[in-house]
Design a protein around this motif. Structure first.
Motif, PDB file in Angstrom:
ATOM      1  N   LYS A   1       0.835  -1.208   0.000  1.00  0.00           N
ATOM      2  CA  LYS A   1       0.000   0.000   0.000  1.00  0.00           C
ATOM      3  C   LYS A   1       0.866   1.252   0.000  1.00  0.00           C
ATOM      4  O   LYS A   1       1.754   1.406   0.819  1.00  0.00           O
ATOM      5  CB  LYS A   1      -0.912   0.001   1.232  1.00  0.00           C
ATOM      6  N   LEU A   2       0.584   2.147  -0.936  1.00  0.00           N
ATOM      7  CA  LEU A   2       1.270   3.435  -0.993  1.00  0.00           C
ATOM      8  C   LEU A   2       0.401   4.574  -0.494  1.00  0.00           C
ATOM      9  O   LEU A   2       0.905   5.629  -0.141  1.00  0.00           O
ATOM     10  CB  LEU A   2       1.699   3.761  -2.429  1.00  0.00           C
ATOM     11  N   ILE A   3      -0.918   4.358  -0.480  1.00  0.00           N
ATOM     12  CA  ILE A   3      -1.846   5.415  -0.100  1.00  0.00           C
ATOM     13  C   ILE A   3      -2.469   5.046   1.239  1.00  0.00           C
ATOM     14  O   ILE A   3      -2.918   3.920   1.439  1.00  0.00           O
ATOM     15  CB  ILE A   3      -2.952   5.584  -1.161  1.00  0.00           C
ATOM     16  N   PHE A   4      -2.501   6.013   2.154  1.00  0.00           N
ATOM     17  CA  PHE A   4      -3.022   5.752   3.493  1.00  0.00           C
ATOM     18  C   PHE A   4      -4.162   6.714   3.797  1.00  0.00           C
ATOM     19  O   PHE A   4      -4.143   7.880   3.384  1.00  0.00           O
ATOM     20  CB  PHE A   4      -1.917   5.926   4.543  1.00  0.00           C
ATOM     21  N   TYR A   5      -5.119   6.205   4.529  1.00  0.00           N
ATOM     22  CA  TYR A   5      -6.235   7.023   4.985  1.00  0.00           C
ATOM     23  C   TYR A   5      -6.190   7.099   6.509  1.00  0.00           C
ATOM     24  O   TYR A   5      -5.333   6.489   7.148  1.00  0.00           O
ATOM     25  CB  TYR A   5      -7.551   6.442   4.466  1.00  0.00           C
ATOM     26  N   GLU A   6      -7.100   7.857   7.069  1.00  0.00           N
ATOM     27  CA  GLU A   6      -7.028   8.128   8.503  1.00  0.00           C
ATOM     28  C   GLU A   6      -7.035   6.846   9.318  1.00  0.00           C
ATOM     29  O   GLU A   6      -6.322   6.730  10.318  1.00  0.00           O
ATOM     30  CB  GLU A   6      -8.185   9.056   8.907  1.00  0.00           C
ATOM     31  N   GLU A   7      -7.829   5.856   8.897  1.00  0.00           N
ATOM     32  CA  GLU A   7      -7.887   4.610   9.674  1.00  0.00           C
ATOM     33  C   GLU A   7      -6.556   3.873   9.650  1.00  0.00           C
ATOM     34  O   GLU A   7      -6.194   3.189  10.615  1.00  0.00           O
ATOM     35  CB  GLU A   7      -9.012   3.699   9.160  1.00  0.00           C
ATOM     36  N   ASP A   8      -5.794   4.014   8.530  1.00  0.00           N
ATOM     37  CA  ASP A   8      -4.491   3.357   8.460  1.00  0.00           C
ATOM     38  C   ASP A   8      -3.522   3.972   9.463  1.00  0.00           C
ATOM     39  O   ASP A   8      -2.730   3.263  10.093  1.00  0.00           O
ATOM     40  CB  ASP A   8      -3.912   3.490   7.048  1.00  0.00           C
ATOM     41  N   LEU A   9      -3.570   5.298   9.609  1.00  0.00           N
ATOM     42  CA  LEU A   9      -2.694   5.965  10.575  1.00  0.00           C
ATOM     43  C   LEU A   9      -3.067   5.574  11.989  1.00  0.00           C
ATOM     44  O   LEU A   9      -2.196   5.328  12.830  1.00  0.00           O
ATOM     45  CB  LEU A   9      -2.766   7.488  10.402  1.00  0.00           C
ATOM     46  N   ARG A  10      -4.370   5.496  12.264  1.00  0.00           N
ATOM     47  CA  ARG A  10      -4.809   5.108  13.618  1.00  0.00           C
ATOM     48  C   ARG A  10      -4.337   3.702  13.960  1.00  0.00           C
ATOM     49  O   ARG A  10      -3.919   3.429  15.087  1.00  0.00           O
ATOM     50  CB  ARG A  10      -6.336   5.202  13.716  1.00  0.00           C
ATOM     51  N   GLU A  11      -4.414   2.801  12.977  1.00  0.00           N
ATOM     52  CA  GLU A  11      -3.974   1.419  13.221  1.00  0.00           C
ATOM     53  C   GLU A  11      -2.493   1.351  13.572  1.00  0.00           C
ATOM     54  O   GLU A  11      -2.052   0.429  14.245  1.00  0.00           O
ATOM     55  CB  GLU A  11      -4.247   0.563  11.981  1.00  0.00           C
ATOM     56  N   CYS A  12      -1.719   2.326  13.092  1.00  0.00           N
ATOM     57  CA  CYS A  12      -0.281   2.339  13.366  1.00  0.00           C
ATOM     58  C   CYS A  12       0.065   3.213  14.568  1.00  0.00           C
ATOM     59  O   CYS A  12       1.237   3.496  14.810  1.00  0.00           O
ATOM     60  CB  CYS A  12       0.477   2.828  12.133  1.00  0.00           C
TER      61      CYS A  12
END
Length: 753
Positions: A475-486
């Protein structure tokens, strides 16, 4: 007079709002009607005949009045002394949108059936004349500047000043290329311009039979910039002036509308509110541009999605897109879709009329880019000369984003005599790039106080963790939920993007949410490798051991970690960990750790035997893995500053001993080194002559990657058998092969050959 005639505008083949077949559908009022149809019918039946007569007399009067008003407006527009509809007039009548739409369709239909198509077209053009300039103005303002890996206000450049023509070719085999994109770039770097037919992006739709075009290319190769230039040239009146409207609809913004239910007209009006009469697009030449198919989070189920033909009928965005591409919805529109290669197969081949590929910069364009990007031409020449001195760096310069990274680093280092050693490897280049960005941030945000080293470390680790966790997912594109998961607080995302201004990019969609990305896949892989290295030496391991990459952090020592990373990269069929491995090995060098300690003083250091790792990689080369994997292992040795195998082979080539090679004169590792040297030569592989090296079946097998990368193969009188023909047939059937001319005369090939 009107019977038996048909409108010139294309009509959908299935039931639509325009057809009588739709009249038995329940009425869907804007605010909702909850009563069942039977209750509605009972209410209607309660009206007396006199009441209905009265209602319809009033209805007739209202409709005629409205229609007369619209006809007066249309008549004014067609008067010679009345140039066009004004924007104010459109705004004043916004509440009458539906009335105007219906009146316009009726008027155009009747005029065409009165054999007055010119008058109909003139009326249409007059109504459109206010919308096209507004749309062009908005798009010109949006696309005239370019942010090279950066999205901070005031830091962009004019696209026309630095744009360098990209090399785009026609043709596609239909195969899905899942190889790591650096491998694909290395393959592209061996091809000559004479092999393929180049095409300008502005000429994509010159052929009238082409409606749907897919353009593929690896990350950072210039697909989005090509789209930007295509649109800008249209808005400036330079190209494609037969197109009335262009509508860019990036997938990263469409993703934010995944849960919405709306019509195509609603969708266009949402993206382009200045289009107050989107129904006008029906009979005009329109280009819809869908950039970034690889970023799409919609199902795109071409086989199961319902058929949709009416541009005013609501559906999910996924259904709208599949019907647009299939040609059910707005069949006259031209579509341009861009994608990375691995995602291109999401669209069935029968739904495409042409496929093109962006190949990035060829060697002349690399030089042109640096000369446009660097104002000091003597400095630009130094940068060009330095990049050509390192084959691995020069190959990467096919990617425009890597040219920008290199220019960012080298412009400052070559311009400063005290800058230290100039980077010659990928790891060195990306390490200096990170250092520059951190210092740039410190200067920008901490002019009056010292920066906090601990905050810098935490920020780098946070970004590295995101890169690390997402690497295996591709994955190259991240959304807000991806940042929260990290574990990244979305409310403080601007802090993360500010720490490394040009490394982590934050973009805004349609006020529906934020989109995040690293500038390029290689930056993500570098930060993932840096996170692995820093976490391991500090033993600050917080990852749950659920993935292959996380398992690396459990190793007992650095040598064990690096060996395991080599093994994992070799196990990957598509080379998805190739670049990650190069960076991780490069970061293990003491010289690169010294650079990092200046930046991150609290991260400690790593002590391990470089020679032990070099020996392990040479053992793997000796085991003779696939040519692509062998090539990556040689690049790994380069990152470790070990060139011994290559130098041994260079000795053979320079001394002329290669003309007396036999199977036993070189070790398996040296044979692999010979392939690496020949493939990475500065000279184009135009013609390969097997008789100069080892004229035999065994020699052909060992040097097959070189044959595959050459345009001509001279295999005359090389004692080849039918077995050689079997391996040659696989080369001829390969999509990535350059081979165009093959001479097999003088060999005893027999019937089997």
């Amino acid at each position: 007079m009107m019977e038996g005639k048909r409108s010139d505008s294309p009509e959908p083949s299935c039931v639509s709002f325009k057809s009588d077949a739709s009249l038995d559908r329940p009425i869907n009022f804007r605010h909702g009607v909850r009563s069942p149809d039977v209750i509605t019918l009972q209410k209607i039946s309660n009206f007396s005949r006199n009441q209905l007569d009265s209602i319809f007399m009033n209805l007739e009067h209202t409709v005629i009045t409205l229609m007369k008003n619209q006809l007066k407006r249309f008549r004014k527009l067609l008067s010679p002394d009345y140039p066009a509809c004004t924007e104010r007039e459109v705004e004043d009548e916004e509440d009458l949108h539906s009335v105007r739409e219906g009146a316009l369709k009726i008027t155009l239909h009747v005029l065409k059936n009165m054999n007055l198509p010119d008058l109909a077209n003139t009326l249409h053009n007059k109504l459109t004349s206010v919308y096209q300039p507004n749309l062009k103005s908005r798009l010109r303002e949006k696309f005239r500047r370019i942010n090279e890996g950066i999205s901070q206000p005031g830091s962009s450049a004019l696209l026309n000043e630095i744009y360098t023509e990209l090399y785009i070719t026609e043709g596609w085999s239909g195969d899905v290329n899942n190889e790591h994109e650096v491998r694909q770039i290395e393959t592209v770097s061996r091809r000559t311009a004479a092999q393929e037919k180049p095409i300008r992006c502005n000429d994509l739709f010159k052929d009238k039979s082409i409606r749907r075009v897919l353009t593929e290319g690896v990350s950072g190769i210039g697909k989005t910039v090509s789209v930007q230039k295509f649109i800008l040239d249209w808005t400036e009146g330079k190209e494609n002036q037969d197109v009335t409207f262009m509508f860019p609809l990036p997938f990263r913004e469409l993703n934010l509308m995944k849960q919405k239910h709306l019509s195509l007209m609603d969708l266009l009006h949402l993206f382009f509110p200045e289009m107050r009469e989107p129904q006008l697009i029906d009979s005009y030449k329109v280009v819809l541009i869908f950039d970034g198919l690889d970023e799409c989070r919609l199902p795109l189920n071409f086989h199961k999605n319902e058929r949709l033909c009416d541009v005013t009928e609501s559906a999910s965005v996924d259904v709208l897109l599949t019907n647009l591409i299939k040609g059910n919805l707005l069949p006259s529109a031209l579509l341009w879709i861009t994608s990375r290669p691995a995602a291109a197969n999401q669209i069935p081949p029968e739904c495409l009329d042409q496929v093109t590929e962006v190949r990035g910069f060829r060697d002349p364009q690399k030089d042109e880019y640096f000369r446009k990007r660097i104002s000091d031409q003597s400095l630009a020449d130094k940068i060009i000369s330095h990049m050509k001195s390192s084959r691995s760096l020069h190959i990467m310069c096919h990617i425009p984003v890597f040219c920008w990274i290199s220019a960012t680093v080298l412009e400052r280092m070559l311009g400063d005599p005290e800058c230290g050693e100039i980077p010659k490897t990928l790891t060195q280049m990306f390490t200096h790039f990170l250092i520059f960005q951190i210092k740039h941030k410190d200067h920008k945000y901490h002019q009056n106080c010292d920066p906090d080293p601990q905050q810098t470390i935490e920020s780098i680790l946070a970004l590295g963790k995101l890169a690390f966790q997402q690497l295996e997912k591709g994955k190259l594109i991240f959304y807000e939920e991806d940042l929260r998961e990290c574990g990244i607080d979305v409310r403080e995302a601007s802090v993360y993007s500010g720490v490394c201004t040009q490394i982590f990019r934050e973009e805004f969609g349609l006020h529906l949410g934020k989109v995040f990305s690293f500038v390029h896949l290689s930056v993500q892989e570098f930060l993932a490798a840096l996170y692995t290295f820093l976490s391991f030496i500090s033993r600050n391991v917080t990852e749950q051991q659920t993935t292959d990459l996380s398992d690396l952090l459990t190793k007992s020592d650095m040598s064990d970690l690096l060996r395991s990373a080599v093994d994992k990269a070799l196990q990957s069929e598509n080379g998805h960990l190739d670049l990650f491995l190069r960076f991780l090995l490069g970061l293990s060098l003491e010289s690169n750790q010294t650079l990092l300690r200046d930046l991150l003083p609290q991260t400690g250091s790593s002590s391990h035997s470089k020679q032990e790792t070099v020996k392990y990689i040479k053992e793997k080369i000796r085991e003779n893995p696939s040519p692509e994997k062998s090539i990556n292992l040689f690049h790994c040795l380069n990152e470790l500053d070990d060139h011994s195998l290559v130098q041994e082979v260079q000795h053979y080539l320079n001394s002329g001993l290669y003309s007396r090679l036999s199977e036993t004169s070189l070790s398996p590792a040296q044979w692999s080194a010979l392939v690496f040297v020949l493939l990475n030569s500065d000279q184009e592989l135009e013609e390969f002559n097997l008789s100069k090296y080892y004229p035999s079946d065994e020699g052909l097998l060992k040097l097959l990657p070189v044959v595959k990368a050459s345009r001509k193969a001279d295999l005359r009188w090389c004692s080849l058998s039918g077995e050689s023909c079997r391996v040659l047939s696989s080369v001829l059937g390969s999509n990535s092969s350059r081979l165009r001319e093959l001479n097999l005369s003088g060999n005893n090939l027999q019937d089997s050959g």
